[in-house]
Design a protein around this motif. Structure first.
Motif, PDB file in Angstrom:
ATOM      1  N   LYS A   1      -9.616  26.646  16.613  1.00 52.26           N
ATOM      2  CA  LYS A   1      -8.798  26.549  17.662  1.00 52.26           C
ATOM      3  C   LYS A   1      -9.131  27.335  18.779  1.00 52.26           C
ATOM      4  O   LYS A   1      -8.975  28.845  18.627  1.00 52.26           O
ATOM      5  CB  LYS A   1      -7.386  26.621  17.380  1.00 52.26           C
ATOM      6  CG  LYS A   1      -6.104  26.194  18.410  1.00 52.26           C
ATOM      7  CD  LYS A   1      -4.823  26.325  18.102  1.00 52.26           C
ATOM      8  CE  LYS A   1      -3.647  26.068  19.101  1.00 52.26           C
ATOM      9  NZ  LYS A   1      -2.541  26.216  18.777  1.00 52.26           N
TER      10      LYS A   1
ATOM     11  N   GLU B   1      -9.026  21.987  19.743  1.00 48.94           N
ATOM     12  CA  GLU B   1      -8.854  22.259  18.308  1.00 48.94           C
ATOM     13  C   GLU B   1     -10.053  21.257  17.636  1.00 48.94           C
ATOM     14  O   GLU B   1     -10.136  20.009  18.034  1.00 48.94           O
ATOM     15  CB  GLU B   1      -7.578  22.073  17.761  1.00 48.94           C
ATOM     16  CG  GLU B   1      -7.364  22.311  16.275  1.00 48.94           C
ATOM     17  CD  GLU B   1      -6.028  22.063  15.985  1.00 48.94           C
ATOM     18  OE1 GLU B   1      -5.621  21.861  14.740  1.00 48.94           O
ATOM     19  OE2 GLU B   1      -5.114  22.281  16.792  1.00 48.94           O
TER      20      GLU B   1
ATOM     21  N   GLU C   1     -14.281  36.495  17.411  1.00 48.49           N
ATOM     22  CA  GLU C   1     -14.484  36.872  18.864  1.00 48.49           C
ATOM     23  C   GLU C   1     -14.612  35.767  19.609  1.00 48.49           C
ATOM     24  O   GLU C   1     -14.633  34.472  18.924  1.00 48.49           O
ATOM     25  CB  GLU C   1     -16.061  37.461  18.974  1.00 48.49           C
ATOM     26  CG  GLU C   1     -15.909  38.974  18.199  1.00 48.49           C
ATOM     27  CD  GLU C   1     -17.285  39.599  18.299  1.00 48.49           C
ATOM     28  OE1 GLU C   1     -18.273  38.919  18.650  1.00 48.49           O
ATOM     29  OE2 GLU C   1     -17.577  40.278  17.488  1.00 48.49           O
TER      30      GLU C   1
ATOM     31  N   SER D   1     -18.224  37.091  12.733  1.00 48.29           N
ATOM     32  CA  SER D   1     -18.296  36.157  14.388  1.00 48.29           C
ATOM     33  C   SER D   1     -19.342  36.952  15.467  1.00 48.29           C
ATOM     34  O   SER D   1     -19.140  36.680  16.487  1.00 48.29           O
ATOM     35  CB  SER D   1     -17.069  35.858  14.768  1.00 48.29           C
ATOM     36  OG  SER D   1     -16.355  36.959  15.305  1.00 48.29           O
TER      37      SER D   1
ATOM     38  N   LEU E   1      -8.673  29.810  22.139  1.00 56.42           N
ATOM     39  CA  LEU E   1      -7.825  30.364  22.748  1.00 56.42           C
ATOM     40  C   LEU E   1      -8.121  30.566  24.292  1.00 56.42           C
ATOM     41  O   LEU E   1      -7.509  31.149  25.236  1.00 56.42           O
ATOM     42  CB  LEU E   1      -7.236  31.760  22.054  1.00 56.42           C
ATOM     43  CG  LEU E   1      -6.733  31.578  20.930  1.00 56.42           C
ATOM     44  CD1 LEU E   1      -6.355  32.997  20.303  1.00 56.42           C
ATOM     45  CD2 LEU E   1      -5.665  30.708  20.870  1.00 56.42           C
TER      46      LEU E   1
ATOM     47  N   PRO F   1     -11.885  34.587  22.411  1.00 52.65           N
ATOM     48  CA  PRO F   1     -11.253  34.611  21.034  1.00 52.65           C
ATOM     49  C   PRO F   1     -11.090  33.389  20.669  1.00 52.65           C
ATOM     50  O   PRO F   1     -10.744  32.099  21.274  1.00 52.65           O
ATOM     51  CB  PRO F   1      -9.838  35.223  21.281  1.00 52.65           C
ATOM     52  CG  PRO F   1      -9.514  34.927  22.631  1.00 52.65           C
ATOM     53  CD  PRO F   1     -10.668  34.445  23.561  1.00 52.65           C
ATOM     54  N   THR F   2     -11.035  32.978  19.199  1.00 54.03           N
ATOM     55  CA  THR F   2     -10.833  31.910  18.451  1.00 54.03           C
ATOM     56  C   THR F   2     -10.339  32.138  17.233  1.00 54.03           C
ATOM     57  O   THR F   2     -10.393  32.860  16.568  1.00 54.03           O
ATOM     58  CB  THR F   2     -12.251  31.097  18.264  1.00 54.03           C
ATOM     59  OG1 THR F   2     -12.998  30.930  19.499  1.00 54.03           O
ATOM     60  CG2 THR F   2     -12.108  29.488  17.636  1.00 54.03           C
ATOM     61  N   LEU F   3      -9.084  31.190  16.850  1.00 58.06           N
ATOM     62  CA  LEU F   3      -8.575  31.055  15.523  1.00 58.06           C
ATOM     63  C   LEU F   3      -9.317  30.433  14.702  1.00 58.06           C
ATOM     64  O   LEU F   3      -9.475  29.164  14.974  1.00 58.06           O
ATOM     65  CB  LEU F   3      -7.177  30.710  15.711  1.00 58.06           C
ATOM     66  CG  LEU F   3      -6.193  31.503  16.674  1.00 58.06           C
ATOM     67  CD1 LEU F   3      -4.796  31.008  16.860  1.00 58.06           C
ATOM     68  CD2 LEU F   3      -6.207  32.845  16.198  1.00 58.06           C
TER      69      LEU F   3
ATOM     70  N   ASP G   1      -5.994  31.135  10.365  1.00 62.32           N
ATOM     71  CA  ASP G   1      -5.886  31.590  11.780  1.00 62.32           C
ATOM     72  C   ASP G   1      -6.382  33.108  11.658  1.00 62.32           C
ATOM     73  O   ASP G   1      -5.563  34.208  12.460  1.00 62.32           O
ATOM     74  CB  ASP G   1      -4.211  31.554  12.163  1.00 62.32           C
ATOM     75  CG  ASP G   1      -4.179  30.230  12.688  1.00 62.32           C
ATOM     76  OD1 ASP G   1      -4.943  29.590  12.906  1.00 62.32           O
ATOM     77  OD2 ASP G   1      -2.596  30.103  12.735  1.00 62.32           O
ATOM     78  N   LEU G   2      -7.351  33.468  11.091  1.00 62.95           N
ATOM     79  CA  LEU G   2      -8.244  34.714  11.460  1.00 62.95           C
ATOM     80  C   LEU G   2      -8.512  34.818  12.742  1.00 62.95           C
ATOM     81  O   LEU G   2      -8.961  33.638  13.311  1.00 62.95           O
ATOM     82  CB  LEU G   2      -9.106  35.010  10.382  1.00 62.95           C
ATOM     83  CG  LEU G   2      -8.684  35.412   8.847  1.00 62.95           C
ATOM     84  CD1 LEU G   2      -9.957  35.756   8.041  1.00 62.95           C
ATOM     85  CD2 LEU G   2      -7.701  36.632   9.301  1.00 62.95           C
ATOM     86  N   ARG G   3      -8.726  35.791  13.509  1.00 60.99           N
ATOM     87  CA  ARG G   3      -9.278  35.579  14.849  1.00 60.99           C
ATOM     88  C   ARG G   3     -10.477  36.102  15.140  1.00 60.99           C
ATOM     89  O   ARG G   3     -10.968  37.267  14.698  1.00 60.99           O
ATOM     90  CB  ARG G   3      -8.243  36.690  15.784  1.00 60.99           C
ATOM     91  CG  ARG G   3      -8.393  36.643  17.216  1.00 60.99           C
ATOM     92  CD  ARG G   3      -7.532  37.613  18.041  1.00 60.99           C
ATOM     93  NE  ARG G   3      -7.540  37.757  19.535  1.00 60.99           N
ATOM     94  CZ  ARG G   3      -6.800  37.131  20.186  1.00 60.99           C
ATOM     95  NH1 ARG G   3      -5.609  36.339  19.736  1.00 60.99           N
ATOM     96  NH2 ARG G   3      -6.833  36.844  21.609  1.00 60.99           N
TER      97      ARG G   3
ATOM     98  N   SER H   1      -9.687  28.673  10.536  1.00 61.27           N
ATOM     99  CA  SER H   1      -9.246  28.692   9.246  1.00 61.27           C
ATOM    100  C   SER H   1     -10.317  28.103   8.375  1.00 61.27           C
ATOM    101  O   SER H   1     -10.890  27.213   8.896  1.00 61.27           O
ATOM    102  CB  SER H   1      -8.006  27.870   9.574  1.00 61.27           C
ATOM    103  OG  SER H   1      -6.770  28.153  10.274  1.00 61.27           O
TER     104      SER H   1
END
Length: 320
Positions: free
Chosen positions: A212, A257, A192, A167, A214, A194-196, A188-190, A198
């Protein structure tokens, strides 16, 4: 000994500075072909050695990307450095049949190495035998005697994470450094932002991508489906199809999301991922195509040493 712009500065990112790509690949291939941290005095011909090499070459191979090279470096990190305690040693320790030792030395390239200690270069054969320190040995306890390094697990996880998700420079990239023949999924790897994030890839095709946010964020996504339409579902809105293109650009507010998918069924997202269940946590033996093995976890000593003896003698050990 590393491509300085590959991480963390990013000036050599092939997505934003493609004019540097040929130079970077040339330097990386040259480093991996002749670099002195490789271990040659072994039955496999050559192996990438310690954790330092896995970082310097492995990360660059992920970023440029060179998936097969990155995978080789990841496998060699496991082959050479994982201890029976499950920790990762700083230096390589390779168990080899000493009857093959002299033949192994012919693997060493006939090159000169310049260094800081003397104006005259060294012959590679003087330091690449694998007999210095613990590198290549008949001693079954070779891994026990090497101190673990805090950097080891971090480098292992970094390479795996870079294979799945990148990212940097505002561009989201999926499975860029994972060899095409390998399937993978993550949740749900984080990134930059920040964003989750999948995603899942099966049979070489990305099935879905979910973001998703944040925080408020703008993403430029390297499109997993550049030559075909794809499906999009934002929050509780109705899904719709979007046109093909090299990138997907989207702005998200905190809490938003969105799911992208190759087909409408793929919008189910994480529901498509079926994690392995029903097995108790346990140490697992992993064997490689070249006959080497590694234990992931902490096996019983009897399991560990019996497997090593079988592998050293050229037999493929069976899990117990």
């Amino acid at each position: 000994r590393t491509l300085a712009g590959a991480f963390p500065c990013g000036e050599f990112d092939p997505e934003i500075a493609p004019e540097w790509e040929a130079v970077c690949r040339f330097e990386l291939e040259k480093m991996c072909r002749w670099y002195w941290m490789k271990t040659y005095g072994c039955n496999q011909g050559e192996l990438f050695g310690g954790t330092g090499f896995a970082y310097h070459a492995g990360l660059a191979a992920c970023r440029h990307p060179m998936p097969e090279l990155a995978w080789t470096i990841l496998e060699d990190l496991l082959k050479c450095n994982v201890k029976p305690s499950g920790l990762i040693g700083h230096n390589p320790a390779i168990l080899a049949n000493s009857a093959l030792s002299e033949a192994n030395l012919r693997n060493i390239p006939d090159i000169d190495l310049n260094h800081d200690l003397d104006p005259a270069p060294l012959k590679a054969a003087e330091i690449m035998t694998g007999r210095l320190n613990e590198s290549t040995t008949e001693n079954l306890d070779c891994r026990d005697t090497i101190f673990p390094a805090l950097e080891g697990p971090g480098i292992y996880m970094m390479i795996v994470a870079e294979m799945l998700l990148q990212s940097h420079n505002g561009i989201l990239r999926l499975f860029t450094a994972l060899p095409a023949a390998r399937d993978a999924a993550f949740a749900d790897l984080r990134a930059e932002g920040p964003t989750l994030v999948s995603a899942q890839r099966m049979g070489g095709e990305v099935r879905f991508l979910r973001l998703k946010a944040l925080a408020d964020v703008t993403w430029k996504i390297k499109n997993p489906w550049p030559s075909a339409t794809y499906w999009v579902k934002i929050g509780d809105t109705q899904p719709h199809q979007a046109p093909a293109g090299a990138y997907i650009e989207i702005m998200l507010a905190a809490g938003d999301e969105v799911v992208f998918a190759a087909t409408q069924d793929g919008l189910a997202g994480e529901a498509l991922i079926q994690p392995r269940q029903g097995e108790a946590p346990q140490a697992r033996m992993l064997t490689f195509n070249d006959g080497m093995l590694v234990w992931l976890g902490k096996p019983r000593h009897s399991q560990y040493y019996a497997a090593l003896e079988a592998a050293r003698d050229g037999r493929v050990p069976q899990p117990t």
